[in-house]
Every structure is written in structure tokens, then in C-alpha cells.
Motif scaffolding. Sequence first.
Motif, PDB file in Angstrom:
ATOM      1  N   CYS A   1      54.055  51.834  82.768  1.00 41.99           N
ATOM      2  CA  CYS A   1      53.911  50.440  82.339  1.00 41.99           C
ATOM      3  C   CYS A   1      53.474  49.567  83.516  1.00 41.99           C
ATOM      4  CB  CYS A   1      55.192  49.929  81.685  1.00 41.99           C
ATOM      5  SG  CYS A   1      56.239  48.968  82.775  1.00 41.99           S
TER       6      CYS A   1
ATOM      7  N   CYS B   1      64.752  52.916  82.332  1.00 36.37           N
ATOM      8  CA  CYS B   1      63.707  53.749  81.709  1.00 36.37           C
ATOM      9  C   CYS B   1      63.248  54.826  82.696  1.00 36.37           C
ATOM     10  CB  CYS B   1      62.527  52.885  81.269  1.00 36.37           C
ATOM     11  SG  CYS B   1      61.652  52.123  82.637  1.00 36.37           S
TER      12      CYS B   1
ATOM     13  N   CYS C   1      63.911  39.682  78.507  1.00 36.83           N
ATOM     14  CA  CYS C   1      64.717  39.513  79.724  1.00 36.83           C
ATOM     15  C   CYS C   1      64.265  38.278  80.485  1.00 36.83           C
ATOM     16  CB  CYS C   1      64.657  40.776  80.564  1.00 36.83           C
ATOM     17  SG  CYS C   1      65.558  42.085  79.703  1.00 36.83           S
TER      18      CYS C   1
ATOM     19  N   CYS D   1      69.133  45.881  75.593  1.00 36.45           N
ATOM     20  CA  CYS D   1      67.819  46.407  76.017  1.00 36.45           C
ATOM     21  C   CYS D   1      67.529  47.659  75.202  1.00 36.45           C
ATOM     22  CB  CYS D   1      67.857  46.750  77.502  1.00 36.45           C
ATOM     23  SG  CYS D   1      66.374  47.631  78.074  1.00 36.45           S
TER      24      CYS D   1
HETATM   25  S1  BJ8 Z   1      58.658  50.879  80.752  1.00 33.80           S
HETATM   26  S2  BJ8 Z   1      61.746  49.204  80.164  1.00 33.80           S
HETATM   27  S3  BJ8 Z   1      59.975  48.809  83.222  1.00 33.80           S
HETATM   28  S4  BJ8 Z   1      58.713  47.352  80.265  1.00 33.80           S
HETATM   29  S5  BJ8 Z   1      64.665  44.271  82.791  1.00 33.80           S
HETATM   30  S6  BJ8 Z   1      63.753  45.312  79.495  1.00 33.80           S
HETATM   31  S7  BJ8 Z   1      65.033  47.677  81.764  1.00 33.80           S
HETATM   32  S8  BJ8 Z   1      67.134  45.118  80.592  1.00 33.80           S
HETATM   33  S9  BJ8 Z   1      61.608  46.039  82.252  1.00 33.80           S
HETATM   34 FE1  BJ8 Z   1      60.645  47.731  81.414  1.00 33.80          FE
HETATM   35 FE2  BJ8 Z   1      58.320  48.948  81.776  1.00 33.80          FE
HETATM   36 FE3  BJ8 Z   1      59.640  49.244  79.550  1.00 33.80          FE
HETATM   37 FE4  BJ8 Z   1      60.604  50.317  81.735  1.00 33.80          FE
HETATM   38 FE5  BJ8 Z   1      65.566  46.562  79.938  1.00 33.80          FE
HETATM   39 FE6  BJ8 Z   1      66.161  45.842  82.413  1.00 33.80          FE
HETATM   40 FE7  BJ8 Z   1      65.198  44.074  80.692  1.00 33.80          FE
HETATM   41 FE8  BJ8 Z   1      63.649  45.924  81.613  1.00 33.80          FE
END
Ligand code: BJ8
Length: 424
Positions: free
Chosen positions: A114, A144, A309, A342
Amino acid sequence: MADYREMWKELGMDLETHDQLCEVLPMAFTDVYLSQKNRPENMGYFDFVVSEIHGVRPAELVQAQKDGKKVFGTFCVYVPDEVIFAADGIATGLCGGSQFWVPGGEKVLPTNTCPLIKASVGARLDSTCPFFKIADMYIGETTCDGKKKAWEILGEDVPMYVMDLPQMKRSKDYKAWAEEITELKNKVEDFTGNKVTAEKLADSIKLINNKRRALDRLYSFRKNKNIPISGKDCLLISQIAFYDDPTRFAEMTNKLCDELEKRVEEGVSVFPEGTKRILLAGTPLAIPNWKMHNIIETSGGAVVCEEMCTGTRYFERLVDETKDTVEEQIDALAERYMGINCACFTPNQGRIDDILRLCKEYDIDGVIDINLKFCNLYDTEGFLVERALKEAGIPVLGIETDYTDSDVQQLRTRVGAFIEMLER
Ligand code: BJ8
């Protein structure tokens, strides 16, 4: 921006490449933000913070380090800043939101990672962001797969501590998270040389709760029929919340809220009557990712809430301030943080309930479910989210995008058509 070249040089930044970023960012900000009509006057502070994004706050952090403080870089809203501040440390969010940093990340990460992860890794390895250079230690987390592996790469370059976040919400998982917070406390105590006492933790719980209260107050004005502030401006404030000084941030946000209170009394709206009210759900929008808000708000929609978030997941619910031993306070922290929903958790019905609740609270006409390309978690959960919304009779549009501008025209067409079909 004032001249911070000396500081950037001392931080070991790549000045030549960084100059290129400094050239494009102000233009993007002017186009997206300064072109808006009738903005609240008190947005001036947040505009200033962004105009000096790589200067004013980094300079404060560098000064704090000279005064003996440690700076901790974080990447996720599960990491409890309270523990860091209680040890006289400073927490600063590090997530990268610009395409500028993505190619640097792609040098070491698979392309199908990502953009948030690629940008964060690129910003560090290419030495083009002062925040990434300033942080004495990074705190990662096991959310993740992409992040977990990225920590191993970043860990070769900078001290890295990883918190093991449970992936379910049984009582043993709450206990496990409390243990992780205790271990973080021990680590931070060692690293800073400062003890986390119950008194200090109580102060930092109040400090961060005050930031949450200010954001909650800000969001409450967006529930009004007359919307006194744009979604773009609220997004900017949410993004700044991650790295600004928490006391000053809460103060400036409350000052803005006083102005918004007056606007509501006077029936001022920054959108024409009948503008469709949109809730954005999904992956976070790290600074300077303003792409979707800009498209929506120049296509006849108003973003009135972000279930993200960089939105409600960051500030909803307070940590219990009544506990007076470190152990009880850590349990209270675990309780509050495990309440965040999340997509890395399974099952995750709580997030669907949150979205349905927010649709009611903010009187939503339609939901746009945004997924950052290659985020498997939110992409997969999108099926359940969108089904629940359809069952509730709430129109929803699922969108997958990245940090490039290559899909802007196509997104504009899709978003425009979606807003057009929304009824009032
Ligand atoms: S691939 S999860 S890094 S968009 S900050 S939503 S982990 S509670 S950013 Fe993400 Fe890329 Fe997807 Fe991974 Fe959850 Fe933490 Fe919020 Fe997060």
C-alpha cells in the motif's frame, strides 16, 4: 517557508531532492485549500503549520532533543501516546501521504504494497522528511502484513520497537494488550531514563484526552444542517493532530471551535443549501493526501465525517481519568485503545456498527468507502461494510485509489455521478 536548510543539513537530509518536494507542496496546498471561499479565520494557525510543515515543528523537536528529550515516531492509532509523554518523551505520527516518497519505498518493498507503507519507508530511506530523521526511535505494531515486514527493513536504519497488537477482541486479548502497553512503558522508561509514575501518566492521559475532546467538539459542528467548515479543513486538522504539540493543538482547535459555534448560531454554511452530505469510510488519509476530499467537495458534495484513523477512530472515546495506580491506568488505556475498530481485527462487526451509527449522527446522504490500493484488509472488509450499508438503505460507492493523480479524472466522473443520484 523560513530558511531551515541548516537544520535539514544537520539532520542528514538529501537537500537537493527535498527541494523538489518543497516546490510542489505549496502549489498543491494553494490549489486545494486557499482557493476555498469563506474559510473560518482560525484556520490561519493550521495553514501556517502546513506552510512550515518541514520547518517549525521539526525545529521544536530538535530543540527538545537538545534539552534532553527523546522523540518517538509512530504509525498507528493503537500506539498509546500517553505512555510516551508520561516519560517526558514526545510522540509524533510518521505516516507518509505523498506520492513523492513512493518510488523510494518501491526500491525495497514489493510494488503491490500500500502507498502509505511505501511512502513511509521511502521518506526515511531517501532522507527527504525531517520527522523521519529526527525520531530517536520508531514504534511499530503488528497490524497488517505490509507494516510488519516494513518494520524489519526500517529497523536496520533506526531503533525500532514493535508492539504486538492482538487481532481479536476476547478478554484475553484485552489483557494481552495491557501487557504490551506495560512493556512499551518499560522500553520507553529505559530509553528516556525517566520513570512513568501514576501522577505523570494521569497528566498525560488528560493531555491526550483534551486533544480528543477538542476534535470531538470540532466534529460536532459538522452534524449541523448548516455546515460551518469544509471537510477538507477538518481533514487537515486531523492530519496535523498527529504531530503537533498536543496542548497547543487542543488550544488552537478549541479557538477555531469558538468561531464555529458563532457560525452555527448565525446559520453560516460553507456549502450551498442542498449539498449532499458524505461520510468517508476506510483507510487513513495521511498528510498531504487531500485527493478524495478535494474531488468530492468540488463535485457537489460535502464531507461531513471520516470513519478513518484520520477521523473518528483517532478521537472517539476517552481514557478513564479516574484511575490512580499505573496498573489501573494501563488497563484503562488498553480498554480505550482496544475499542478502536481497525480492519486488522476479526470479527470486526464493531466497525460496521460504528459506520451505521455515524451515518445517523451526521445525517448522511451517502457513504464513499475508500481503500488505499493494495490494502487487503480494508478491501476485503469493504464487502461486509457495503452490504450492511445497502441493507440499511444508505447509498455507498466503493473506491480504490493511490497517491498518484492518474485516476483523478475517472474518480471525478464516478464521484460526480454518485452524488448526482443521491436524493434528499
Ligand atoms: S495496508 S492497514 S498500512 S492502509 S493506522 S488503519 S493499521 S488502526 S494504516 Fe494501513 Fe496500508 Fe492497510 Fe496496512 Fe489500522 Fe493502525 Fe489505523 Fe492503519
